[in-house]
Design a protein around this motif. Structure first.
Motif, PDB file in Angstrom:
ATOM      1  N   GLY A   1       0.789  -1.228   0.000  1.00 36.35           N
ATOM      2  CA  GLY A   1       0.000   0.000   0.000  1.00 36.35           C
ATOM      3  C   GLY A   1       0.816   1.271   0.000  1.00 36.35           C
ATOM      4  O   GLY A   1       0.244   2.360   0.102  1.00 36.35           O
ATOM      5  N   ILE A   2       2.142   1.176  -0.108  1.00 35.53           N
ATOM      6  CA  ILE A   2       2.968   2.380  -0.161  1.00 35.53           C
ATOM      7  C   ILE A   2       4.121   2.154  -1.133  1.00 35.53           C
ATOM      8  O   ILE A   2       4.759   1.099  -1.122  1.00 35.53           O
ATOM      9  CB  ILE A   2       3.502   2.762   1.235  1.00 35.53           C
ATOM     10  CG1 ILE A   2       4.313   4.057   1.166  1.00 35.53           C
ATOM     11  CG2 ILE A   2       4.313   1.638   1.838  1.00 35.53           C
ATOM     12  CD1 ILE A   2       4.676   4.617   2.511  1.00 35.53           C
ATOM     13  N   THR A   3       4.332   3.127  -1.990  1.00 38.23           N
ATOM     14  CA  THR A   3       5.412   3.055  -2.969  1.00 38.23           C
ATOM     15  C   THR A   3       6.538   3.995  -2.566  1.00 38.23           C
ATOM     16  O   THR A   3       6.395   4.803  -1.639  1.00 38.23           O
ATOM     17  CB  THR A   3       4.908   3.421  -4.371  1.00 38.23           C
ATOM     18  OG1 THR A   3       4.469   4.804  -4.369  1.00 38.23           O
ATOM     19  CG2 THR A   3       3.732   2.527  -4.782  1.00 38.23           C
ATOM     20  N   LEU A   4       7.647   3.895  -3.282  1.00 43.40           N
ATOM     21  CA  LEU A   4       8.782   4.755  -2.983  1.00 43.40           C
ATOM     22  C   LEU A   4       8.434   6.221  -3.192  1.00 43.40           C
ATOM     23  O   LEU A   4       8.758   7.065  -2.348  1.00 43.40           O
ATOM     24  CB  LEU A   4       9.974   4.357  -3.861  1.00 43.40           C
ATOM     25  CG  LEU A   4      11.223   5.245  -3.744  1.00 43.40           C
ATOM     26  CD1 LEU A   4      11.749   5.248  -2.317  1.00 43.40           C
ATOM     27  CD2 LEU A   4      12.303   4.790  -4.714  1.00 43.40           C
ATOM     28  N   GLU A   5       7.766   6.528  -4.275  1.00 42.66           N
ATOM     29  CA  GLU A   5       7.412   7.926  -4.543  1.00 42.66           C
ATOM     30  C   GLU A   5       6.448   8.460  -3.499  1.00 42.66           C
ATOM     31  O   GLU A   5       6.571   9.604  -3.044  1.00 42.66           O
ATOM     32  CB  GLU A   5       6.797   8.046  -5.945  1.00 42.66           C
ATOM     33  CG  GLU A   5       7.778   7.808  -7.081  1.00 42.66           C
ATOM     34  CD  GLU A   5       8.932   8.800  -7.045  1.00 42.66           C
ATOM     35  OE1 GLU A   5       8.700   9.983  -6.702  1.00 42.66           O
ATOM     36  OE2 GLU A   5      10.064   8.395  -7.352  1.00 42.66           O
ATOM     37  N   GLN A   6       5.498   7.637  -3.084  1.00 39.32           N
ATOM     38  CA  GLN A   6       4.569   8.070  -2.041  1.00 39.32           C
ATOM     39  C   GLN A   6       5.311   8.317  -0.728  1.00 39.32           C
ATOM     40  O   GLN A   6       5.024   9.291  -0.015  1.00 39.32           O
ATOM     41  CB  GLN A   6       3.488   7.003  -1.846  1.00 39.32           C
ATOM     42  CG  GLN A   6       2.510   6.890  -3.004  1.00 39.32           C
ATOM     43  CD  GLN A   6       1.555   5.721  -2.829  1.00 39.32           C
ATOM     44  OE1 GLN A   6       1.825   4.777  -2.082  1.00 39.32           O
ATOM     45  NE2 GLN A   6       0.430   5.762  -3.537  1.00 39.32           N
ATOM     46  N   GLY A   7       6.256   7.436  -0.424  1.00 36.38           N
ATOM     47  CA  GLY A   7       7.025   7.608   0.795  1.00 36.38           C
ATOM     48  C   GLY A   7       7.851   8.880   0.783  1.00 36.38           C
ATOM     49  O   GLY A   7       7.919   9.605   1.789  1.00 36.38           O
ATOM     50  N   LEU A   8       8.486   9.181  -0.349  1.00 36.58           N
ATOM     51  CA  LEU A   8       9.295  10.394  -0.450  1.00 36.58           C
ATOM     52  C   LEU A   8       8.433  11.643  -0.327  1.00 36.58           C
ATOM     53  O   LEU A   8       8.791  12.596   0.381  1.00 36.58           O
ATOM     54  CB  LEU A   8      10.047  10.401  -1.782  1.00 36.58           C
ATOM     55  CG  LEU A   8      11.189   9.381  -1.918  1.00 36.58           C
ATOM     56  CD1 LEU A   8      11.712   9.355  -3.346  1.00 36.58           C
ATOM     57  CD2 LEU A   8      12.321   9.710  -0.947  1.00 36.58           C
ATOM     58  N   ASN A   9       7.290  11.649  -1.003  1.00 40.19           N
ATOM     59  CA  ASN A   9       6.401  12.814  -0.936  1.00 40.19           C
ATOM     60  C   ASN A   9       5.863  13.019   0.477  1.00 40.19           C
ATOM     61  O   ASN A   9       5.802  14.151   0.977  1.00 40.19           O
ATOM     62  CB  ASN A   9       5.240  12.643  -1.918  1.00 40.19           C
ATOM     63  CG  ASN A   9       5.696  12.698  -3.361  1.00 40.19           C
ATOM     64  OD1 ASN A   9       6.723  13.308  -3.687  1.00 40.19           O
ATOM     65  ND2 ASN A   9       4.958  12.048  -4.253  1.00 40.19           N
ATOM     66  N   GLN A  10       5.494  11.919   1.124  1.00 41.94           N
ATOM     67  CA  GLN A  10       4.963  12.029   2.480  1.00 41.94           C
ATOM     68  C   GLN A  10       6.031  12.495   3.457  1.00 41.94           C
ATOM     69  O   GLN A  10       5.760  13.307   4.356  1.00 41.94           O
ATOM     70  CB  GLN A  10       4.380  10.687   2.924  1.00 41.94           C
ATOM     71  CG  GLN A  10       3.664  10.750   4.261  1.00 41.94           C
ATOM     72  CD  GLN A  10       2.944   9.460   4.587  1.00 41.94           C
ATOM     73  OE1 GLN A  10       2.976   8.506   3.822  1.00 41.94           O
ATOM     74  NE2 GLN A  10       2.271   9.417   5.729  1.00 41.94           N
ATOM     75  N   ALA A  11       7.256  12.018   3.278  1.00 42.91           N
ATOM     76  CA  ALA A  11       8.337  12.410   4.181  1.00 42.91           C
ATOM     77  C   ALA A  11       8.617  13.899   4.100  1.00 42.91           C
ATOM     78  O   ALA A  11       8.807  14.572   5.118  1.00 42.91           O
ATOM     79  CB  ALA A  11       9.595  11.608   3.864  1.00 42.91           C
ATOM     80  N   HIS A  12       8.643  14.454   2.871  1.00 42.43           N
ATOM     81  CA  HIS A  12       8.954  15.873   2.712  1.00 42.43           C
ATOM     82  C   HIS A  12       7.788  16.777   3.105  1.00 42.43           C
ATOM     83  O   HIS A  12       7.973  17.986   3.298  1.00 42.43           O
ATOM     84  CB  HIS A  12       9.358  16.162   1.262  1.00 42.43           C
ATOM     85  CG  HIS A  12      10.747  15.707   0.931  1.00 42.43           C
ATOM     86  ND1 HIS A  12      11.023  14.472   0.394  1.00 42.43           N
ATOM     87  CD2 HIS A  12      11.949  16.313   1.088  1.00 42.43           C
ATOM     88  CE1 HIS A  12      12.323  14.345   0.213  1.00 42.43           C
ATOM     89  NE2 HIS A  12      12.914  15.447   0.640  1.00 42.43           N
ATOM     90  N   SER A  13       6.599  16.211   3.220  1.00 37.26           N
ATOM     91  CA  SER A  13       5.450  17.049   3.568  1.00 37.26           C
ATOM     92  C   SER A  13       5.037  16.922   5.032  1.00 37.26           C
ATOM     93  O   SER A  13       4.453  17.858   5.592  1.00 37.26           O
ATOM     94  CB  SER A  13       4.250  16.699   2.675  1.00 37.26           C
ATOM     95  OG  SER A  13       3.886  15.327   2.849  1.00 37.26           O
ATOM     96  N   THR A  14       5.331  15.797   5.670  1.00 38.85           N
ATOM     97  CA  THR A  14       4.837  15.582   7.025  1.00 38.85           C
ATOM     98  C   THR A  14       5.920  15.237   8.034  1.00 38.85           C
ATOM     99  O   THR A  14       5.628  15.207   9.235  1.00 38.85           O
ATOM    100  CB  THR A  14       3.791  14.448   7.046  1.00 38.85           C
ATOM    101  OG1 THR A  14       4.414  13.224   6.618  1.00 38.85           O
ATOM    102  CG2 THR A  14       2.633  14.763   6.117  1.00 38.85           C
ATOM    103  N   ARG A  15       7.136  14.954   7.610  1.00 39.21           N
ATOM    104  CA  ARG A  15       8.145  14.530   8.580  1.00 39.21           C
ATOM    105  C   ARG A  15       8.456  15.675   9.532  1.00 39.21           C
ATOM    106  O   ARG A  15       8.843  16.773   9.116  1.00 39.21           O
ATOM    107  CB  ARG A  15       9.400  14.064   7.852  1.00 39.21           C
ATOM    108  CG  ARG A  15      10.423  13.465   8.767  1.00 39.21           C
ATOM    109  CD  ARG A  15      11.395  12.591   8.046  1.00 39.21           C
ATOM    110  NE  ARG A  15      12.711  12.618   8.668  1.00 39.21           N
ATOM    111  CZ  ARG A  15      13.678  11.770   8.397  1.00 39.21           C
ATOM    112  NH1 ARG A  15      13.487  10.831   7.490  1.00 39.21           N
ATOM    113  NH2 ARG A  15      14.834  11.862   9.004  1.00 39.21           N
ATOM    114  N   PRO A  16       8.336  15.450  10.840  1.00 38.60           N
ATOM    115  CA  PRO A  16       8.436  16.566  11.800  1.00 38.60           C
ATOM    116  C   PRO A  16       9.795  17.256  11.810  1.00 38.60           C
ATOM    117  O   PRO A  16       9.850  18.481  11.945  1.00 38.60           O
ATOM    118  CB  PRO A  16       8.157  15.883  13.152  1.00 38.60           C
ATOM    119  CG  PRO A  16       7.381  14.661  12.818  1.00 38.60           C
ATOM    120  CD  PRO A  16       7.920  14.208  11.505  1.00 38.60           C
ATOM    121  N   ASP A  17      10.885  16.497  11.689  1.00 41.39           N
ATOM    122  CA  ASP A  17      12.188  17.158  11.747  1.00 41.39           C
ATOM    123  C   ASP A  17      12.429  18.039  10.533  1.00 41.39           C
ATOM    124  O   ASP A  17      13.128  19.055  10.617  1.00 41.39           O
ATOM    125  CB  ASP A  17      13.310  16.128  11.913  1.00 41.39           C
ATOM    126  CG  ASP A  17      13.323  15.100  10.800  1.00 41.39           C
ATOM    127  OD1 ASP A  17      12.319  14.984  10.069  1.00 41.39           O
ATOM    128  OD2 ASP A  17      14.332  14.391  10.669  1.00 41.39           O
TER     129      ASP A  17
END
Length: 471
Positions: A272-288
């Protein structure tokens, strides 16, 4: 030639071991232990064995882990800094009631009057003075203070994001400790089974040797294998006890509290998660990453604060009260109102130094943000690589266990039939043990890769249980 190669290989192995021991000693002696590996032990040991689920582990870690506690206090300190900056823009109101008994020397004050035939006293009093007064001061306009408040607000927001990031790290640390204990338990069970198998082989060989059907070398070989497995079992149980202590330290269990794990966390594919989805989510929601952005904005506002130190400021100071002598029975109201415009003309090199320092801090925060963006990309991709490879290793390890067990069964049949000695059986047992350990290690690596991915994209606290397939 072969002897020389073996000698060089042995020398390389010894050198590598010494280097590892040196680095380990230097790290333990010269570096402070991470607060995320510690906690505040809370409560008293019950004297019984409690059950500990993965969900309860995360809840305790987020509440009692030292890293989470210190990060929360850092957030409070950032809030205090913002309130301090806000105070410069708020009115300052105070009140004072005073009573005094005074005697004044007029001559000392410069009043030296002489009139012919008139005697003017040089001392007046003593007399009483009563005064009740309220004071109000307000910075009407200061662009430097306004920008400083905005900078402090961004710093507080950055601290809040850092706190969320640290909570993700706490979850990762607790999950790693929990998974490690699961791995140790599986190792103990696996080695325990190997001990029973070696014990059976040794007992059979002992009976056969008494009957004169096998040589003493076979009996010795079986006994060496049994003792080898027993040594492994002792080491595995010791490691399990140590890693349970580490887990208890991470989550703040009472000292000496016995516990057992309730979740086994078996293999479960992550979909249910791809590399591109993971990268986009990390840059938009990752707290640090959001924290780093807020720090850049705070640094930009701090630079504007330094530049605004050359701007004029407008302030007011007011007081109103009732004063009388000798008491309030003969008092009268008095007031004072003053408005001040302060225009900086020359402040030396202070403002220039503040601007230079703020600009350096801004460039540093911007570089750190860019570096973190690249590091996030690397971490997410690495987590996906590890997830894929460890998943494949689990499947291969499962197949190896089946093949190793088949090999062991055939070796035992050949030994019973007298076709071969027990060397094949011992070697097959070692193969089974190695296959089991490979499976345990690969399963641990796979589950750790899943929780690493959750942390890499910034959802460890919210989705760790889902990623691990636990409830």
């Amino acid at each position: 030639m072969i002897g020389n190669q073996r000698a060089r290989h042995l020398l390389f192995s010894i050198s590598a071991l010494l280097a590892f021991l040196f680095v380990t000693f230097r790290s333990s002696a010269g570096q402070t232990r991470s607060p995320f590996l510690g906690s505040v032990p809370t409560g008293q040991a019950t004297g019984t064995t409690i059950e500990l689920s993965l969900k309860e582990t995360f809840a305790r870690a987020l509440k009692y882990n030292l890293g989470a506690i210190e990060s929360g206090q850092n957030t409070r300190a950032a809030h205090a800094a913002r309130l301090r900056s806000l105070n410069a823009l708020l009115p300052n109101l105070s009140a004072r009631i005073s009573g005094a008994l005074e005697q004044i020397n007029l001559r000392a004050q410069g009043f030296n009057l002489n009139f012919p035939g008139v005697r003017i006293p040089t001392l007046v009093g003593p007399f009483g003075v009563a005064d009740a007064r309220a004071y109000l001061s307000q910075e009407i306009f200061s662009w430097s203070d306004i920008q400083n408040l905005k900078s402090a607000s961004e710093s507080e927001r950055a601290s809040e994001y850092s706190y969320k990031s640290d909570r993700d790290l706490v979850v990762f640390t607790a999950a790693n400790a929990y998974l490690l204990v699961i791995s140790d338990m599986a190792t103990v069970d696996s080695v325990g089974a190997q001990v029973k198998s070696a014990q059976t082989l040794y007992q059979n060989d002992l009976d056969l040797n008494k009957e004169g059907l096998i040589a003493s070398i076979d009996l010795l070989r079986a006994r060496v294998e049994l003792q080898t497995q027993q040594q492994r079992l002792i080491a595995a149980r010791n490691q399990l006890a140590i890693d349970k202590l580490s887990l208890a330290r991470v989550i703040g269990l009472p000292n000496g509290q016995e516990f057992q794990l309730t979740d086994s966390v078996p293999y479960a594919a992550l979909a249910g998660i791809t590399l591109e989805q993971g990268l986009n989510q990390a840059h938009s929601t990752r707290p640090d990453f959001l924290s780093a952005k807020a720090q850049v904005q705070s640094a930009e506002l701090a630079r504007q604060t330094a530049s605004a130190e050359n701007y004029p400021t407008l302030s007011t100071a007011t007081n109103y009260g009732d004063i009388g002598s000798p008491n309030f029975g003969a008092s009268h109201g008095t007031f004072s109102l003053a408005v001040t415009l302060n225009i900086p003309v020359f402040q030396g090199s202070r403002v220039r130094a503040d601007k230079l320092q703020a600009d350096a801090a801004l460039r540093q925060r911007s570089a750190e943000l860019a570096d973190l963006g690249g590091r996030i990309d690397e971490q997410v991709r690495t987590a996906f690589f590890n997830l894929q490879s460890s998943s494949e290793l689990v499947k291969v390890s499962e197949s190896n266990i089946d093949l190793a067990n088949q090999t062991l069964a055939q070796a035992q049949d050949r030994f019973r039939a007298g076709i071969a000695d027990n060397l094949e059986v011992v070697q097959a047992q070692e193969t089974v043990a190695s296959a089991n350990q490979s499976y345990i290690a690969s399963l641990y690596a796979f589950n750790l890769a899943k929780i690493s991915l959750a942390q890499a994209i910034g959802v460890a606290e919210q989705s760790a249980l889902q990623y691990l397939g636990a409830r």
